[in-house]
Design a protein around this motif. Structure first.
Motif, mmCIF file in Angstrom:
data_model
loop_
_atom_site.group_PDB
_atom_site.id
_atom_site.type_symbol
_atom_site.label_atom_id
_atom_site.label_comp_id
_atom_site.label_asym_id
_atom_site.label_seq_id
_atom_site.Cartn_x
_atom_site.Cartn_y
_atom_site.Cartn_z
ATOM 1 N N LEU A 1 0.837 -1.198 0.000
ATOM 2 C CA LEU A 1 0.000 0.000 0.000
ATOM 3 C C LEU A 1 0.874 1.251 0.000
ATOM 4 O O LEU A 1 2.029 1.200 0.444
ATOM 5 C CB LEU A 1 -0.887 0.033 1.250
ATOM 6 N N SER A 2 0.302 2.319 -0.444
ATOM 7 C CA SER A 2 0.959 3.622 -0.299
ATOM 8 C C SER A 2 0.531 4.236 1.021
ATOM 9 O O SER A 2 -0.541 3.915 1.560
ATOM 10 C CB SER A 2 0.576 4.546 -1.456
ATOM 11 N N GLU A 3 1.358 5.110 1.535
ATOM 12 C CA GLU A 3 1.009 5.801 2.787
ATOM 13 C C GLU A 3 -0.336 6.499 2.635
ATOM 14 O O GLU A 3 -0.652 7.031 1.568
ATOM 15 C CB GLU A 3 2.089 6.823 3.141
ATOM 16 N N ALA A 4 -1.091 6.493 3.713
ATOM 17 C CA ALA A 4 -2.420 7.107 3.812
ATOM 18 C C ALA A 4 -3.532 6.240 3.225
ATOM 19 O O ALA A 4 -4.713 6.577 3.361
ATOM 20 C CB ALA A 4 -2.478 8.498 3.182
ATOM 21 N N ALA A 5 -3.164 5.145 2.585
ATOM 22 C CA ALA A 5 -4.208 4.241 2.088
ATOM 23 C C ALA A 5 -4.856 3.524 3.264
ATOM 24 O O ALA A 5 -4.277 3.408 4.342
ATOM 25 C CB ALA A 5 -3.599 3.235 1.118
ATOM 26 N N SER A 6 -6.060 3.024 3.026
ATOM 27 C CA SER A 6 -6.740 2.265 4.081
ATOM 28 C C SER A 6 -6.365 0.792 3.962
ATOM 29 O O SER A 6 -6.058 0.288 2.881
ATOM 30 C CB SER A 6 -8.252 2.437 3.975
ATOM 31 N N ASN B 1 -11.494 -9.366 10.993
ATOM 32 C CA ASN B 1 -10.641 -8.613 10.066
ATOM 33 C C ASN B 1 -10.018 -7.401 10.744
ATOM 34 O O ASN B 1 -10.659 -6.704 11.534
ATOM 35 C CB ASN B 1 -11.454 -8.163 8.857
ATOM 36 N N LEU B 2 -8.793 -7.137 10.374
ATOM 37 C CA LEU B 2 -8.030 -6.017 10.928
ATOM 38 C C LEU B 2 -8.128 -4.836 9.982
ATOM 39 O O LEU B 2 -8.001 -5.008 8.758
ATOM 40 C CB LEU B 2 -6.557 -6.425 11.097
ATOM 41 N N ARG B 3 -8.297 -3.647 10.559
ATOM 42 C CA ARG B 3 -8.432 -2.451 9.716
ATOM 43 C C ARG B 3 -7.623 -1.305 10.289
ATOM 44 O O ARG B 3 -7.363 -1.223 11.501
ATOM 45 C CB ARG B 3 -9.897 -2.018 9.620
ATOM 46 N N LYS B 4 -7.234 -0.431 9.373
ATOM 47 C CA LYS B 4 -6.640 0.847 9.776
ATOM 48 C C LYS B 4 -6.982 1.845 8.682
ATOM 49 O O LYS B 4 -6.772 1.564 7.492
ATOM 50 C CB LYS B 4 -5.123 0.737 9.953
ATOM 51 N N PRO B 5 -7.545 2.993 9.041
ATOM 52 C CA PRO B 5 -8.023 3.933 8.021
ATOM 53 C C PRO B 5 -6.911 4.535 7.162
ATOM 54 O O PRO B 5 -7.117 4.808 5.985
ATOM 55 C CB PRO B 5 -8.726 5.041 8.818
ATOM 56 N N SER B 6 -5.722 4.721 7.757
ATOM 57 C CA SER B 6 -4.665 5.406 7.029
ATOM 58 C C SER B 6 -3.315 4.854 7.498
ATOM 59 O O SER B 6 -2.893 5.123 8.620
ATOM 60 C CB SER B 6 -4.757 6.915 7.304
ATOM 61 N N VAL B 7 -2.677 4.072 6.654
ATOM 62 C CA VAL B 7 -1.433 3.422 7.073
ATOM 63 C C VAL B 7 -0.247 4.371 6.934
ATOM 64 O O VAL B 7 -0.264 5.314 6.137
ATOM 65 C CB VAL B 7 -1.159 2.126 6.273
ATOM 66 N N GLN B 8 0.779 4.045 7.719
ATOM 67 C CA GLN B 8 2.018 4.809 7.651
ATOM 68 C C GLN B 8 3.148 3.875 7.250
ATOM 69 O O GLN B 8 3.044 2.647 7.408
ATOM 70 C CB GLN B 8 2.328 5.415 9.036
ATOM 71 N N TRP B 9 4.243 4.460 6.800
ATOM 72 C CA TRP B 9 5.404 3.664 6.424
ATOM 73 C C TRP B 9 5.851 2.758 7.580
ATOM 74 O O TRP B 9 6.253 1.617 7.385
ATOM 75 C CB TRP B 9 6.532 4.596 5.996
ATOM 76 N N SER B 10 5.706 3.255 8.808
ATOM 77 C CA SER B 10 6.139 2.495 9.982
ATOM 78 C C SER B 10 5.240 1.288 10.276
ATOM 79 O O SER B 10 5.554 0.490 11.159
ATOM 80 C CB SER B 10 6.170 3.401 11.213
ATOM 81 N N ASP B 11 4.144 1.146 9.560
ATOM 82 C CA ASP B 11 3.290 -0.035 9.726
ATOM 83 C C ASP B 11 3.808 -1.232 8.945
ATOM 84 O O ASP B 11 3.236 -2.327 9.027
ATOM 85 C CB ASP B 11 1.848 0.273 9.291
ATOM 86 N N ALA C 1 5.314 -4.397 8.268
ATOM 87 C CA ALA C 1 5.532 -5.467 9.243
ATOM 88 C C ALA C 1 4.782 -6.710 8.770
ATOM 89 O O ALA C 1 4.114 -6.696 7.750
ATOM 90 C CB ALA C 1 5.013 -5.057 10.622
ATOM 91 N N GLU C 2 4.899 -7.763 9.570
ATOM 92 C CA GLU C 2 4.092 -8.956 9.332
ATOM 93 C C GLU C 2 2.997 -9.006 10.389
ATOM 94 O O GLU C 2 3.231 -8.742 11.566
ATOM 95 C CB GLU C 2 4.954 -10.216 9.420
ATOM 96 N N TYR C 3 1.805 -9.349 9.951
ATOM 97 C CA TYR C 3 0.631 -9.332 10.825
ATOM 98 C C TYR C 3 0.065 -10.746 10.922
ATOM 99 O O TYR C 3 -0.144 -11.417 9.915
ATOM 100 C CB TYR C 3 -0.428 -8.374 10.275
ATOM 101 N N PHE C 4 -0.190 -11.164 12.148
ATOM 102 C CA PHE C 4 -0.684 -12.512 12.398
ATOM 103 C C PHE C 4 -2.003 -12.458 13.149
ATOM 104 O O PHE C 4 -2.116 -11.794 14.178
ATOM 105 C CB PHE C 4 0.305 -13.308 13.249
ATOM 106 N N CYS C 5 -2.965 -13.184 12.636
ATOM 107 C CA CYS C 5 -4.210 -13.407 13.339
ATOM 108 C C CYS C 5 -4.068 -14.705 14.145
ATOM 109 O O CYS C 5 -3.420 -15.656 13.681
ATOM 110 C CB CYS C 5 -5.337 -13.536 12.315
ATOM 111 N N LEU D 1 2.830 -6.815 5.231
ATOM 112 C CA LEU D 1 2.371 -5.503 4.771
ATOM 113 C C LEU D 1 3.579 -4.643 4.447
ATOM 114 O O LEU D 1 4.468 -4.469 5.292
ATOM 115 C CB LEU D 1 1.515 -4.811 5.831
ATOM 116 N N GLN D 2 3.606 -4.134 3.253
ATOM 117 C CA GLN D 2 4.661 -3.213 2.843
ATOM 118 C C GLN D 2 4.004 -1.879 2.507
ATOM 119 O O GLN D 2 3.128 -1.817 1.633
ATOM 120 C CB GLN D 2 5.397 -3.767 1.631
ATOM 121 N N VAL D 3 4.410 -0.838 3.224
ATOM 122 C CA VAL D 3 3.848 0.488 2.972
ATOM 123 C C VAL D 3 4.920 1.328 2.289
ATOM 124 O O VAL D 3 6.028 1.502 2.810
ATOM 125 C CB VAL D 3 3.392 1.165 4.270
ATOM 126 N N LYS D 4 4.565 1.841 1.134
ATOM 127 C CA LYS D 4 5.514 2.658 0.369
ATOM 128 C C LYS D 4 5.350 4.121 0.760
ATOM 129 O O LYS D 4 4.230 4.614 0.850
ATOM 130 C CB LYS D 4 5.278 2.487 -1.116
#
Lengths: 116, 116
Positions: A13-18, A75-85, A87-91, A112-115
């Motif tokens: 995702l790009s920064e600020a994307a949901s 499901n996991l959500r975040k309205p606006s991702v940042q580059w610092s997000d 990481a790998e996410y585990f449910c 998750l890779q945030v550009k």
């Protein structure tokens, strides 16, 4: 047997994307649900958890998750991702009736890779 | 914030050798766990330990594996005769509550075991 499925293996995702990361589990009884995050080179950290009550759970760093019992989803959500997000996410699921030792069943993880 | 400490962070061993992975859980925690993650795969439960005995183990945890809490602070995982397929990241975790993991686990940073 209990299982946990995470549908997205790699998300870019790009920064600020949901963000929405899917998690489904297979177990018909009472479950406790978790999302963990693992930043590069670090340990697993708890983002949020659901045990009972309000199915919309808010966690750290602006993350939230919704438990939909009829869909066996968390499901996991975040309205606006940042580059610092990045990481790998585990449910993860703990099925309290089938195991009273508290063992967790993990999904396969989503990278998750945030550009910037 | 209290941490679960794992040593070493990376261990390389020859096939057939014994390895001991070490963990220092949080001091007032009661339940202890080992999980592993083979590269590219999901985090898998190996064993839980409570009151100085194994409370649950997975089918992965065969006779080659053993756990010990030798001195009341360390929690070790021993693999007697390592195989190539034992190469993985091994995570130690601990938690304080009985029953469902209400407070959530605290995970260590992991030991990357490479069997050559």
């Amino acid at each position: 047997a209990q299982s946990v499925s995470q549908h997205n293996h790699h998300v870019i995702l790009s920064e600020a994307a949901s963000l929405e990361l899917g998690c489904n589990y297979s177990y018909g009884g009472t479950v406790n649900l978790f999302w963990y995050v693992q930043y590069p080179g670090q340990h697993l950290q708890l983002l949020l958890k659901y045990f009972s009550g309000d199915p919309l759970v808010k966690g750290i760093k602006g993350f939230e998750a919704e438990f939909i019992k009829s869909k066996f989803s968390f499901n996991l959500r975040k309205p606006s991702v940042q580059w610092s997000d990045t990481a790998e996410y585990f449910c993860a699921v703990n099925a309290s009736r089938s195991s009273n030792t508290g063992k967790l069943i993990f999904g396969q993880g989503t990278t998750l890779q945030v550009k910037p | 914030e209290p941490e679960v400490t794992q040593t070493p962070s990376h261990q390389v061993t020859q096939m057939g050798q014994e390895v001991i992975l070490r963990c220092v859980p949080i001091s007032n925690h009661l339940y202890f766990y080992w999980y592993r993650q083979i590269l590219g795969q999901k985090v898998e439960f190996l064993v839980s330990f409570y009151n100085n005995e194994i409370s649950e183990k997975s089918e992965i945890f065969d006779d080659q594996f053993s756990v010990e809490r030798p001195d009341g602070s360390n929690f070790t995982l021993k693999i007697r005769s390592t195989k190539l397929e034992d190469s993985a990241m091994y995570f130690c975790a601990s938690r304080s509550s009985r029953g469902p993991p209400i407070s959530g686990y605290t995970f260590g940073s992991g030991t990357r075991l490479t069997v050559v």
